[in-house]
Design an enzyme around this catalytic site. Structure first.
Site, PDB file in Angstrom:
ATOM      1  N   GLY A   1       0.826  -1.201   0.000  1.00 38.51           N
ATOM      2  CA  GLY A   1       0.000   0.000   0.000  1.00 38.51           C
ATOM      3  C   GLY A   1       0.859   1.249   0.000  1.00 38.51           C
ATOM      4  O   GLY A   1       1.972   1.241   0.543  1.00 38.51           O
TER       5      GLY A   1
ATOM      6  N   GLN B   1       2.975   9.927   1.024  1.00 37.05           N
ATOM      7  CA  GLN B   1       4.304   9.334   1.185  1.00 37.05           C
ATOM      8  C   GLN B   1       5.270   9.707   0.072  1.00 37.05           C
ATOM      9  O   GLN B   1       6.482   9.566   0.232  1.00 37.05           O
ATOM     10  CB  GLN B   1       4.190   7.804   1.268  1.00 37.05           C
ATOM     11  CG  GLN B   1       3.501   7.324   2.531  1.00 37.05           C
ATOM     12  CD  GLN B   1       3.318   5.830   2.504  1.00 37.05           C
ATOM     13  OE1 GLN B   1       2.352   5.322   1.960  1.00 37.05           O
ATOM     14  NE2 GLN B   1       4.267   5.094   3.077  1.00 37.05           N
TER      15      GLN B   1
ATOM     16  N   CYS C   1       5.398  -0.114   7.211  1.00 39.77           N
ATOM     17  CA  CYS C   1       5.156   1.075   6.386  1.00 39.77           C
ATOM     18  C   CYS C   1       6.404   1.379   5.585  1.00 39.77           C
ATOM     19  O   CYS C   1       7.507   1.361   6.134  1.00 39.77           O
ATOM     20  CB  CYS C   1       4.805   2.265   7.280  1.00 39.77           C
ATOM     21  SG  CYS C   1       4.474   3.784   6.375  1.00 39.77           S
ATOM     22  N   LEU C   2       6.222   1.676   4.310  1.00 40.47           N
ATOM     23  CA  LEU C   2       7.377   2.006   3.465  1.00 40.47           C
ATOM     24  C   LEU C   2       8.089   3.269   3.945  1.00 40.47           C
ATOM     25  O   LEU C   2       9.250   3.463   3.633  1.00 40.47           O
ATOM     26  CB  LEU C   2       6.935   2.158   2.006  1.00 40.47           C
ATOM     27  CG  LEU C   2       6.531   0.841   1.329  1.00 40.47           C
ATOM     28  CD1 LEU C   2       5.892   1.114  -0.030  1.00 40.47           C
ATOM     29  CD2 LEU C   2       7.734  -0.074   1.177  1.00 40.47           C
TER      30      LEU C   2
ATOM     31  N   HIS D   1      -4.817   2.128   7.239  1.00 40.75           N
ATOM     32  CA  HIS D   1      -3.427   2.599   7.379  1.00 40.75           C
ATOM     33  C   HIS D   1      -3.130   3.695   6.341  1.00 40.75           C
ATOM     34  O   HIS D   1      -2.572   4.747   6.681  1.00 40.75           O
ATOM     35  CB  HIS D   1      -2.479   1.395   7.203  1.00 40.75           C
ATOM     36  CG  HIS D   1      -1.025   1.722   7.179  1.00 40.75           C
ATOM     37  ND1 HIS D   1      -0.142   1.259   8.140  1.00 40.75           N
ATOM     38  CD2 HIS D   1      -0.269   2.456   6.317  1.00 40.75           C
ATOM     39  CE1 HIS D   1       1.075   1.714   7.868  1.00 40.75           C
ATOM     40  NE2 HIS D   1       1.026   2.437   6.762  1.00 40.75           N
ATOM     41  N   GLU D   2      -3.522   3.433   5.086  1.00 40.61           N
ATOM     42  CA  GLU D   2      -3.237   4.404   4.016  1.00 40.61           C
ATOM     43  C   GLU D   2      -4.089   5.668   4.175  1.00 40.61           C
ATOM     44  O   GLU D   2      -3.609   6.775   3.915  1.00 40.61           O
ATOM     45  CB  GLU D   2      -3.462   3.778   2.633  1.00 40.61           C
ATOM     46  CG  GLU D   2      -2.623   2.538   2.336  1.00 40.61           C
ATOM     47  CD  GLU D   2      -1.143   2.699   2.612  1.00 40.61           C
ATOM     48  OE1 GLU D   2      -0.634   3.841   2.550  1.00 40.61           O
ATOM     49  OE2 GLU D   2      -0.492   1.688   2.922  1.00 40.61           O
TER      50      GLU D   2
ATOM     51  N   HIS E   1      -2.491   8.102   6.450  1.00 43.40           N
ATOM     52  CA  HIS E   1      -1.450   8.941   5.830  1.00 43.40           C
ATOM     53  C   HIS E   1      -2.049  10.220   5.259  1.00 43.40           C
ATOM     54  O   HIS E   1      -1.449  11.290   5.360  1.00 43.40           O
ATOM     55  CB  HIS E   1      -0.739   8.179   4.695  1.00 43.40           C
ATOM     56  CG  HIS E   1       0.320   7.220   5.156  1.00 43.40           C
ATOM     57  ND1 HIS E   1       1.423   7.620   5.892  1.00 43.40           N
ATOM     58  CD2 HIS E   1       0.475   5.891   4.961  1.00 43.40           C
ATOM     59  CE1 HIS E   1       2.196   6.567   6.130  1.00 43.40           C
ATOM     60  NE2 HIS E   1       1.644   5.495   5.583  1.00 43.40           N
TER      61      HIS E   1
HETATM   62  C1  QAP Z   1       0.813  -0.720   4.899  1.00 44.40           C
HETATM   63  O1  QAP Z   1       2.948  -1.257   4.134  1.00 44.40           O
HETATM   64  C2  QAP Z   1       0.388  -1.949   5.656  1.00 44.40           C
HETATM   65  O2  QAP Z   1       9.505  -1.989   6.847  1.00 44.40           O
HETATM   66  C3  QAP Z   1       1.651  -0.994   3.682  1.00 44.40           C
HETATM   67  O3  QAP Z   1      11.538  -2.686   5.238  1.00 44.40           O
HETATM   68  C4  QAP Z   1       1.276  -2.917   6.042  1.00 44.40           C
HETATM   69  O4  QAP Z   1       3.661  -1.941   2.152  1.00 44.40           O
HETATM   70  C5  QAP Z   1      -0.900  -2.091   6.015  1.00 44.40           C
HETATM   71  C6  QAP Z   1       7.657  -2.487   3.756  1.00 44.40           C
HETATM   72  C7  QAP Z   1       0.856  -4.033   6.730  1.00 44.40           C
HETATM   73  C8  QAP Z   1      -1.314  -3.191   6.688  1.00 44.40           C
HETATM   74  C9  QAP Z   1      -0.452  -4.173   7.043  1.00 44.40           C
HETATM   75  C10 QAP Z   1       7.940  -2.190   5.068  1.00 44.40           C
HETATM   76  C11 QAP Z   1       8.701  -2.854   2.923  1.00 44.40           C
HETATM   77  C12 QAP Z   1       6.299  -2.389   3.215  1.00 44.40           C
HETATM   78  C13 QAP Z   1       9.230  -2.268   5.546  1.00 44.40           C
HETATM   79  C14 QAP Z   1       3.915  -1.731   3.314  1.00 44.40           C
HETATM   80  C15 QAP Z   1      10.276  -2.634   4.706  1.00 44.40           C
HETATM   81  C16 QAP Z   1      10.008  -2.927   3.399  1.00 44.40           C
HETATM   82  C17 QAP Z   1       5.249  -1.907   3.903  1.00 44.40           C
HETATM   83 CO    CO Z   2       2.403   3.607   5.586  1.00 43.35          CO
END
Ligand code: QAP
Ligand code: CO
Length: 167
Positions: free
Chosen positions: A46, A51, A91-92, A133-134, A137
């Protein structure tokens, strides 16, 4: 298409409140394509426009294992919530940090698609978590900000440490 730079927590720009998209046009669709490319390249499930330092109410997500189920939500609004659900989120914008946040278990969302057409979506579980979550943001909120000040200070210390070792 282009891979865009993702703002990294604690960048203050992540606290900007996004404005609604007033017309979905070709510029919006180009932005969405770049957001999707950026999310897939990361890789992530996401990404909110906030972001990538664009403060408009646009999110892209793809929770499929095959990475071919892109979902686009423009001006999303939650019209119904039910239950509670906790999921280990990441989270990215906060790389390497994972932890639980209490969310609604199922939601109904009203939004516009990439053609500017309204639709509603019933989401549960991971999809519901990801949308919430998004959408946070877009309100300038990062998931770690649900945690105690103590836990947040440990997050900041860990991010600093990781940044040093990445240089
Ligand atoms: C949000 O998050 C989300 O720490 C999206 O080193 C995540 O795409 C919502 C990511 C989980 C609900 C559940 C995170 C990639 C990606 C990191 C992501 C990383 C590399 C996170
Ligand atoms: Co995020």
């Amino acid at each position: 298409m282009a891979i865009l730079k993702i703002l990294q927590y604690p960048d203050k720009r992540l606290h900007t409140i996004a404005v609604p998209v007033d017309a979905v046009n070709n510029d919006t669709r180009k932005l969405i394509r770049d957001m999707a490319e950026t999310m897939y390249a990361a890789p992530g499930i996401g990404l909110a426009a906030t972001q990538i330092d664009v403060h408009e109410r646009i999110i892209v997500l793809d929770i499929s294992e095959t990475h071919d189920q892109l979902q686009v939500l423009i001006n999303p609004e939650i019209t119904m919530r039910n239950g509670t659900f906790e999921y280990e989120e990441g989270c990215l914008s906060v790389p390497g940090i994972y932890g639980k946040v209490k969310r609604s278990e199922s939601i109904t969302v009203k939004a516009l698609n990439a053609e500017g057409e309204p639709f509603t979506l019933d989401a549960t579980g991971l999809l519901a978590v990801c949308i919430q979550h998004e959408m946070d943001h877009l309100e300038g909120k990062v998931f770690v900000e649900y945690w105690s000040k103590f836990k947040q200070s440990r997050v900041l210390a860990k991010l600093k440490k990781n940044q040093r070792s990445a240089m």
